[in-house]
Design a protein around this motif. Structure first.
Motif, short mmCIF file in Angstrom:
data_model
loop_
_atom_site.label_atom_id
_atom_site.label_comp_id
_atom_site.label_asym_id
_atom_site.label_seq_id
_atom_site.Cartn_x
_atom_site.Cartn_y
_atom_site.Cartn_z
N GLU A 16 8.36 4.53 0.90
CA GLU A 16 8.25 4.99 2.19
C GLU A 16 7.20 4.47 3.04
OE1 GLU A 16 8.90 9.04 2.47
OE2 GLU A 16 11.22 9.03 1.92
N ASN A 19 7.70 0.92 3.86
CA ASN A 19 9.04 0.72 4.74
C ASN A 19 9.00 0.99 6.17
OD1 ASN A 19 12.36 1.73 4.36
ND2 ASN A 19 11.54 -0.35 4.72
N THR A 23 10.69 -4.52 4.96
CA THR A 23 11.92 -4.08 4.20
C THR A 23 11.76 -4.86 2.82
OG1 THR A 23 13.24 -5.84 4.99
CG2 THR A 23 13.82 -3.70 5.86
N ASP A 70 13.03 -5.59 -3.06
CA ASP A 70 13.87 -5.13 -1.82
C ASP A 70 13.54 -3.90 -1.72
OD1 ASP A 70 15.77 -4.18 0.03
OD2 ASP A 70 17.28 -5.92 -0.59
N GLU A 72 14.86 -1.49 0.24
CA GLU A 72 16.01 -0.67 0.35
C GLU A 72 16.48 -0.52 -0.92
OE1 GLU A 72 16.61 0.74 3.15
OE2 GLU A 72 15.08 -0.23 4.12
N LYS A 73 16.61 -1.50 -1.98
CA LYS A 73 17.32 -1.44 -3.42
C LYS A 73 16.62 -0.34 -4.14
CE LYS A 73 19.50 -5.75 -3.75
NZ LYS A 73 19.50 -6.88 -4.64
N LYS A 75 14.77 2.28 -2.82
CA LYS A 75 15.08 3.51 -2.22
C LYS A 75 16.45 3.98 -2.57
CE LYS A 75 13.98 4.17 2.27
NZ LYS A 75 14.28 3.62 3.58
N SER A 76 17.39 3.28 -2.74
CA SER A 76 18.47 3.67 -3.28
C SER A 76 18.67 4.13 -4.82
CB SER A 76 19.84 2.65 -3.31
OG SER A 76 19.44 1.57 -4.12
#
Length: 246
Positions: A16, A19, A23, A70, A72-73, A75-76
């Motif tokens: 976070e 981020n 990204t 990445d 975002e990946k 975070k998922s």
């Protein structure tokens, strides 16, 4: 083989924080720990993190290497776990494998050549103030409907954050006895973009101490710690370019 075990909360804090400016990030992994530097596309803000090996419950790294991810990946994947969980991370050729309980997910690593590692500038400012993050954030939030910039002022006796527009004005003043620490020899004033500061503040616990150092019309450095359940803390620095006023 590179194999690590880290608490979900610590990993989430790291992701976070990065981020807030990017990204995608490149991590330098060494036998003593991990470092990562990230700068936003506009080159206005930069985050630098040091994650010592003792932050990990398990840290098996034989040689120095770089991996790019990445965010975002990641975070998922973190959404599959609770803050009390721990996560095993294993590098398997060009993939990174995440193990959370009985769930295993892998993501492809990015090309290291496509991710630029910024040089950390050597910024020295002898004057600084230490305060609770929640206090500073209150001053920022009071200003967010006034202007897109905030002017920080430090004197030997107090610290203030002021924002003005043609119609409105907001100011937070913290006297010396309301601060954890202050070292200032003369009045210092500098303005900074408010949007970056607000995004950055959301990634730090309200009760954490932060150290702000700057000079007049000079980049701002904020030093902070992340993580709460490790023998050592994750050390970080946030650098922000000044907003020059006419």
């Amino acid at each position: 083989m590179t194999r690590m075990n880290i608490s979900v909360k610590n990993l989430k804090d790291v992701v976070e924080m990065l981020n807030t400016v990017v990204t995608e990030s490149k991590f330098k992994i060494t036998p003593s720990g991990i470092t990562v530097n990230a700068v936003d596309p506009a080159h206005v803000a930069m985050v630098s993190l040091e994650i010592p090996k003792n932050v990990f419950a398990e840290y098996d790294v034989e040689a120095e290497e770089e991996i790019s991810l990445d965010l975002e990946k990641v975070k998922s994947i973190l959404k599959l776990a609770s803050s009390n969980d721990s996560m095993v991370i294993v590098k398997d050729r060009e993939k990174l494998k995440f193990e959370i309980g009985n769930i295993i997910k892998s993501i492809s690593l990015l090309d290291n050549n496509q991710i630029t590692t910024p040089r950390v500038p050597q910024i020295v400012a002898e004057d600084y103030v230490v305060m609770i993050k929640g206090e500073f954030e209150r001053g920022l939030r009071a200003a967010e409907d006034v202007s897109d910039a905030i002017r920080l002022t430090m004197t030997p006796d107090n610290f203030s954050a002021r924002s003005m527009s043609d119609a409105d004005e907001s100011e937070m003043i913290l006297q010396k006895d309301m601060l954890k620490e202050i070292q200032c020899h003369e009045t210092i004033k500098s303005s900074y973009p408010l949007e970056y500061l607000l995004k950055f503040m959301r990634s730090i616990s309200p009760s954490e101490e932060i150290k702000l150092s700057f000079k007049s019309d000079y980049p701002l450095t904020i030093e902070f710690n992340l993580g709460t359940d490790s023998p050592e803390r994750i050390k970080g620095r946030f650098l922000l370019a000044p907003r020059m006023e006419s």
